[in-house]
Write an enzyme that holds these catalytic residues in place. Sequence first.
Site, PDB file in Angstrom:
ATOM      1  N   ASP A 111       0.568  -1.075   0.087  1.00  0.00           N
ATOM      2  CA  ASP A 111      -0.179   0.087   0.180  1.00  0.00           C
ATOM      3  C   ASP A 111       0.570   1.408   0.112  1.00  0.00           C
ATOM      4  O   ASP A 111       0.099   2.409  -0.850  1.00  0.00           O
ATOM      5  CB  ASP A 111      -1.191  -0.026   1.382  1.00  0.00           C
ATOM      6  CG  ASP A 111      -1.907  -1.179   1.251  1.00  0.00           C
ATOM      7  OD1 ASP A 111      -2.262  -1.635   0.579  1.00  0.00           O
ATOM      8  OD2 ASP A 111      -2.630  -0.966   2.420  1.00  0.00           O
ATOM      9  N   ASP A 250      -5.595  -3.887  -6.613  1.00  0.00           N
ATOM     10  CA  ASP A 250      -5.039  -5.562  -6.807  1.00  0.00           C
ATOM     11  C   ASP A 250      -5.939  -6.655  -6.032  1.00  0.00           C
ATOM     12  O   ASP A 250      -5.725  -8.017  -5.765  1.00  0.00           O
ATOM     13  CB  ASP A 250      -3.511  -5.942  -5.794  1.00  0.00           C
ATOM     14  CG  ASP A 250      -3.639  -5.661  -4.755  1.00  0.00           C
ATOM     15  OD1 ASP A 250      -4.464  -4.705  -3.995  1.00  0.00           O
ATOM     16  OD2 ASP A 250      -3.139  -5.436  -4.214  1.00  0.00           O
ATOM     17  N   ARG A 267     -16.864  -6.473 -10.911  1.00  0.00           N
ATOM     18  CA  ARG A 267     -15.735  -5.143 -10.709  1.00  0.00           C
ATOM     19  C   ARG A 267     -15.679  -5.181 -12.135  1.00  0.00           C
ATOM     20  O   ARG A 267     -13.568  -5.317 -12.177  1.00  0.00           O
ATOM     21  CB  ARG A 267     -15.045  -4.619  -9.984  1.00  0.00           C
ATOM     22  CG  ARG A 267     -15.391  -5.165  -8.854  1.00  0.00           C
ATOM     23  CD  ARG A 267     -13.633  -5.347  -8.098  1.00  0.00           C
ATOM     24  NE  ARG A 267     -14.529  -4.806  -6.452  1.00  0.00           N
ATOM     25  CZ  ARG A 267     -13.665  -5.441  -5.031  1.00  0.00           C
ATOM     26  NH1 ARG A 267     -12.781  -5.428  -5.335  1.00  0.00           N
ATOM     27  NH2 ARG A 267     -14.188  -4.822  -4.231  1.00  0.00           N
ATOM     28  N   SER A 303     -11.581  -5.807   3.966  1.00  0.00           N
ATOM     29  CA  SER A 303     -11.565  -5.562   2.973  1.00  0.00           C
ATOM     30  C   SER A 303     -12.941  -6.799   1.754  1.00  0.00           C
ATOM     31  O   SER A 303     -13.527  -7.123   3.243  1.00  0.00           O
ATOM     32  CB  SER A 303     -10.452  -6.658   2.039  1.00  0.00           C
ATOM     33  OG  SER A 303      -9.200  -5.485   3.044  1.00  0.00           O
ATOM     34  N   SER A 304     -13.093  -6.931   0.747  1.00  0.00           N
ATOM     35  CA  SER A 304     -13.878  -7.489   0.374  1.00  0.00           C
ATOM     36  C   SER A 304     -13.469  -9.348   0.551  1.00  0.00           C
ATOM     37  O   SER A 304     -12.128  -9.215   0.591  1.00  0.00           O
ATOM     38  CB  SER A 304     -14.601  -7.016  -1.155  1.00  0.00           C
ATOM     39  OG  SER A 304     -13.739  -7.621  -1.840  1.00  0.00           O
TER      40      SER A 304
HETATM   41  O1  DAV Z   1     -11.644  -5.362  -2.547  1.00  0.00           O
HETATM   42  O2  DAV Z   1     -12.118  -4.843  -0.772  1.00  0.00           O
HETATM   43  C1  DAV Z   1      -8.819  -4.750  -0.632  1.00  0.00           C
HETATM   44  C2  DAV Z   1      -7.508  -3.866  -1.052  1.00  0.00           C
HETATM   45  C3  DAV Z   1      -6.950  -4.717   0.073  1.00  0.00           C
HETATM   46  N1  DAV Z   1      -5.888  -3.396   0.250  1.00  0.00           N
HETATM   47  C4  DAV Z   1     -10.992  -4.865  -2.154  1.00  0.00           C
HETATM   48  C5  DAV Z   1     -10.245  -4.678  -1.987  1.00  0.00           C
END
Ligand code: DAV
Length: 380
Positions: A111, A250, A267, A303-304
């Site tokens: 990051d 990413d 997405r 995060s997802s």
């Molecule tokens: O899709 O939540 C998370 C990226 C974490 N650095 C996401 C992106």
Amino acid sequence: MNDNVPVVNSWNEWDPLREVVVGSATGACFEPTEPGNRPQRRGSASGTPFPTGPKPSEATEKADEELAGLAALLQSQGVTVHRPAPMNFGQRLETPTFSVENQYCATCPRDVMITIGNEIIEAPMSRRARYFEYQAYRDIVYRYWNADDRVRWTTAPKPSMSDAMYRSDFWDWPIEQRHARMHSSEFCVTQDEVVFDAADMSRFGRDIMVQESMTTNRAGIRWLKRHLEPHGFRIHPVHFPLDYFPSHIDCTFVPLRPGLVLTNPDRPIESSEAKMFLDNDWELVDAPPPVLSNDEMPQYCQSSKWLSMNVFSISPEKVVVEQRETPLQDMLDRLGFEVYTVPFRNVFEFGGSLHCATWDIHREGTREDYFPTLTQSLPV
Ligand code: DAV
């Protein structure tokens, strides 16, 4: 290592890996609520207040064990692994333009730090709690910088992170308003100052994709253009219009080898931006559904579920995937990759998965042009 190649050398996300930094969870704190971030608990605990202060040692120890597992796997592949220096993340910050209760962690070097060829860039960052995170990597940077005078080192302008830099009501916008405003890419940071996180970039040799997001604004992309294009790079802003909370590229658009990008079916990339890939015979292949749903992600993970596709390449043939993501492992196997696995779910609440938790400093290879139609269209 070949003496003719600078000690810092990484031009893309997939060439054979020689040196890398793997993050650490030691001393991590919960991310504080601040104008650039509103952390929420997941699942049945959602709605109850998010904890503050240091993370319990049980959580950091489990994550550190998994990070050590990744480091050991990379070492077994002949890769030199460095780790961040310890920092006191519990320390409150009081600066002339903002204050924040505590800092975060050094689990996700991706990051903050990026290698662009023979140059290391420290990102400005978008969140107060991460303002000083680069300090965990300064010993490493100095070692490379002292070792080879061909190494360039740049620290991007630090933004004020004052209240005026943020849209404070962003987090309360109803979804319709978010949808309406995101087409003009209005997120929680305004356009007034240079803001970017390094993880919004994806490197393809001469070409670098930069996602406009909650963590990277248009001024940040302009700064990158002005800084890198005179050195022969091309910066391409990219957008994924169905991602309402874009942050870091990413888990959305992940190149695995020349000609192949792993894409996120929820997405899709803006169609006009897909053109340069399709014109140059790149394949965009959707990742399979992640094993966990968003609600099943660890309680404090921000995060997802698409951390599933946050894979890390050891080479164009070898890729590391989270141990339980078997549908993705099977797909990559069918695509001809040698798939390595490590358990990594305990790292998720520290900001990401395998790609997030790494920063590649040396990969073999040179800067190549993977998009020849763009070069052909340049005026002569
Ligand atoms: O899709 O939540 C998370 C990226 C974490 N650095 C996401 C992106």
